[in-house]
Enzyme design. Structure first.
Site, mmCIF file in Angstrom:
data_model
loop_
_atom_site.group_PDB
_atom_site.id
_atom_site.type_symbol
_atom_site.label_atom_id
_atom_site.label_comp_id
_atom_site.label_asym_id
_atom_site.label_seq_id
_atom_site.Cartn_x
_atom_site.Cartn_y
_atom_site.Cartn_z
ATOM 1 N N ASP A 72 45.160 37.154 90.842
ATOM 2 C CA ASP A 72 43.934 37.820 90.401
ATOM 3 C C ASP A 72 43.211 38.362 91.627
ATOM 4 O OD1 ASP A 72 44.238 37.180 87.651
ATOM 5 O OD2 ASP A 72 43.449 35.172 88.015
ATOM 6 N N ASP B 207 45.202 41.490 82.916
ATOM 7 C CA ASP B 207 44.168 40.841 82.105
ATOM 8 C C ASP B 207 43.269 41.879 81.441
ATOM 9 O OD1 ASP B 207 45.100 38.356 83.038
ATOM 10 O OD2 ASP B 207 43.614 38.289 84.654
#
Length: 162
Positions: free
Chosen positions: A122, A140
């Site tokens: 991330d 995401d």
């Protein structure tokens, strides 16, 4: 009896999502130091490299590794189910094909990370004062946007023709 073209062509969008996700994660891995914020928009957005062995909001991140295989199986199963749904969807039904393709691309983008590294990379962090949303990535975002569009498609457009 003529065969109507199905929406499997929309999987090209899934491939684009996977490519963008993997390219941006690669850049983040090269350019950023783990957990060191780099301000993009002061007071709102940072690039912050983080690693998540769990799922959304670090669900099951503290477990000893079995969750990797659970989330791998879920990503494969859900993607296969959604691809089957696309095969039954008319090509022009973009209200369903678009979100399904985004979700598939996002799921497979994160799956690649799980299989390669055992965690998801991330790097996008949104925050406001002392509040910070958990770091996330392009995959995401595609999953989230796809899910919202799918719900809207079902709620708003279900009674209308495509």
């Amino acid at each position: 009896m003529s065969v109507k073209p199905n929406a499997l062509l929309w999987l090209l969008l899934s491939l684009l999502v996977i490519a963008l996700d993997q390219i941006t994660k690669h850049i983040a891995l090269i350019e950023l130091q783990p957990y060191q914020p780099h301000a993009v928009i002061a007071g709102l957005l940072n690039w912050t490299l983080a690693f998540n062995p769990g799922a959304a909001f670090s669900f099951l991140a503290g477990e000893d590794g079995w969750q990797r295989w659970l989330f791998t199986a879920l990503a494969v199963g859900v993607s296969a189910m959604l691809a089957f749904w696309l095969s039954r969807t008319p090509r022009g039904d973009w209200r369903n094909a678009l979100p399904l393709s985004l979700i598939i691309g996002g799921a497979l983008g994160n799956l690649i990370d799980r299989l390669r590294f055992g965690h998801v990379t991330d790097f996008i962090q949104v925050y406001w004062h002392d509040w910070a949303f958990p770091a996330f990535n392009v995959a995401d975002s595609a999953i989230s946007v796809g899910a919202v569009l799918l719900v809207l498609s079902g709620l708003v457009f279900s009674s209308r023709s495509p």
